[in-house]
Design a protein around this motif. Sequence first.
Motif: not given
Length: 107
Positions: A56-82
């Motif tokens: 019964r759950i209704i999902f809303f669709k969106q097509t994602v570009c080829a550059s999907s979210v990468s699952e790599r570790k990000i520097n903590p300083k960069r995370l703070q800036r983001l």
Amino acid sequence: MSTIKGSLTIVYEPPFYKAIFERRFNSTYEVSQINLGPSEPKLTLIYDLVIHHWNRIIFFKQTVCASSVSERKINPKRLQRLARKSIQYGVGTKAQQTLQNSWNVKK
């Protein structure tokens, strides 16, 4: 090769708890939001929702570009800036943006 990913996030946006379902299949991103009520949801409610009411759950669709979210570790300083930048400019998550776009289309 096909990749399927799904996640469930429970958030509290006063005065209600909300369940945000996200799922990805290849280049398709879908999101749904369900209001769980003002009290903290019990685990049995969540299980019942996922097991018995999934169709019964209704999902809303969106097509994602080829550059999907990468699952790599990000520097903590960069995370703070983001984090500082997202708070300053009010940019939401991909799920929030997709839900916002779907609500704008309905109006």
